[in-house]
Design a protein around this motif. Sequence first.
Motif, mmCIF file in Angstrom:
data_model
loop_
_atom_site.group_PDB
_atom_site.id
_atom_site.type_symbol
_atom_site.label_atom_id
_atom_site.label_comp_id
_atom_site.label_asym_id
_atom_site.label_seq_id
_atom_site.Cartn_x
_atom_site.Cartn_y
_atom_site.Cartn_z
ATOM 1 N N ILE A 34 0.874 -1.179 0.000
ATOM 2 C CA ILE A 34 0.000 0.000 0.000
ATOM 3 C C ILE A 34 0.909 1.226 0.000
ATOM 4 O O ILE A 34 1.498 1.585 1.030
ATOM 5 N N GLY A 35 1.028 1.880 -1.139
ATOM 6 C CA GLY A 35 2.022 2.932 -1.313
ATOM 7 C C GLY A 35 1.959 4.056 -0.299
ATOM 8 O O GLY A 35 2.979 4.431 0.296
ATOM 9 N N PHE A 36 0.789 4.630 -0.083
ATOM 10 C CA PHE A 36 0.679 5.759 0.840
ATOM 11 C C PHE A 36 0.987 5.320 2.268
ATOM 12 O O PHE A 36 1.631 6.060 3.022
ATOM 13 N N PHE A 37 0.562 4.131 2.650
ATOM 14 C CA PHE A 37 0.840 3.604 3.978
ATOM 15 C C PHE A 37 2.348 3.416 4.163
ATOM 16 O O PHE A 37 2.904 3.757 5.221
ATOM 17 N N ASP A 38 3.032 2.914 3.146
ATOM 18 C CA ASP A 38 4.488 2.794 3.200
ATOM 19 C C ASP A 38 5.124 4.162 3.458
ATOM 20 O O ASP A 38 6.059 4.291 4.258
ATOM 21 N N HIS A 39 4.626 5.176 2.779
ATOM 22 C CA HIS A 39 5.145 6.543 2.938
ATOM 23 C C HIS A 39 4.971 7.026 4.381
ATOM 24 O O HIS A 39 5.880 7.626 4.959
ATOM 25 N N LYS A 126 -10.116 8.590 0.380
ATOM 26 C CA LYS A 126 -8.935 7.887 -0.127
ATOM 27 C C LYS A 126 -7.813 8.881 -0.406
ATOM 28 O O LYS A 126 -8.055 10.019 -0.812
ATOM 29 N N LEU A 127 -6.586 8.423 -0.174
ATOM 30 C CA LEU A 127 -5.386 9.130 -0.611
ATOM 31 C C LEU A 127 -4.615 8.141 -1.478
ATOM 32 O O LEU A 127 -4.095 7.147 -0.973
ATOM 33 N N GLY A 128 -4.597 8.383 -2.777
ATOM 34 C CA GLY A 128 -4.148 7.350 -3.697
ATOM 35 C C GLY A 128 -5.104 6.185 -3.578
ATOM 36 O O GLY A 128 -6.324 6.343 -3.671
ATOM 37 N N GLU A 129 -4.580 5.007 -3.293
ATOM 38 C CA GLU A 129 -5.428 3.830 -3.083
ATOM 39 C C GLU A 129 -5.679 3.560 -1.597
ATOM 40 O O GLU A 129 -6.338 2.579 -1.253
ATOM 41 N N PHE A 130 -5.163 4.422 -0.733
ATOM 42 C CA PHE A 130 -5.243 4.190 0.709
ATOM 43 C C PHE A 130 -6.578 4.662 1.275
ATOM 44 O O PHE A 130 -7.006 5.795 1.030
ATOM 45 N N ASP A 131 -7.230 3.793 2.052
ATOM 46 C CA ASP A 131 -8.495 4.142 2.702
ATOM 47 C C ASP A 131 -8.190 4.914 3.984
ATOM 48 O O ASP A 131 -7.644 4.361 4.939
#
Length: 196
Positions: A34-39, A126-131
């Motif tokens: 999950i890209g945004f979560f990784d960030h 959502k932020l990107g694909e992040f819920d």
Amino acid sequence: MTRQAEIKRTTKETDIFVKLAIDGSGLSKISTGIGFFDHMLDQLARHSLMDIEIAAKGDLHIDQHHTVEDVGIALGQALRQAAGDLRGIVRYSDVHLPMDETLTRVAIDVSGRPFLVFRTAIPQAKLGEFDTELVREFFQAFAQHAAIALHIETLYGVNSHHIVETCFKGVARALGAALAIDPRQKDRIPSTKGAL
């Protein structure tokens, strides 16, 4: 003092490995799918100065909930294990974290008594694909399993990215300060009870 831990958590929904060193330099190696979560987890490592490695595989074909919550559980467990008996820590910390138009207040008690107060409204779903509803779920799981009292309140803000990022950075800064060793009481538990 070596304050570090590794946690492996495997369920039918997720497979997670976490390695954490409290007395690090903010290095991170994060992969959750999950890209945004990784960030955000990168921010948590960088601004707490903890070294954090996370490798997570979850049932993202269903949704992100299990992965985000279980990473919170495993990261909390790693922190609690790494912190040991909490001897010598500062224990309490708070920070006001600004980011452009947003200001978030975070207060932490590394108490052995888990609790989350989360007063943050995130305008976008959502932020990107992040819920974004999973921000609270992550911090709930993390606080519960790290056994800390964690208070997060966004005082004002407009941009959803900024709001979420101030939560993660604020927790990072407060956590790093609360877990620091106080040289005046480095051999004592910071409680009149003698235990946390």
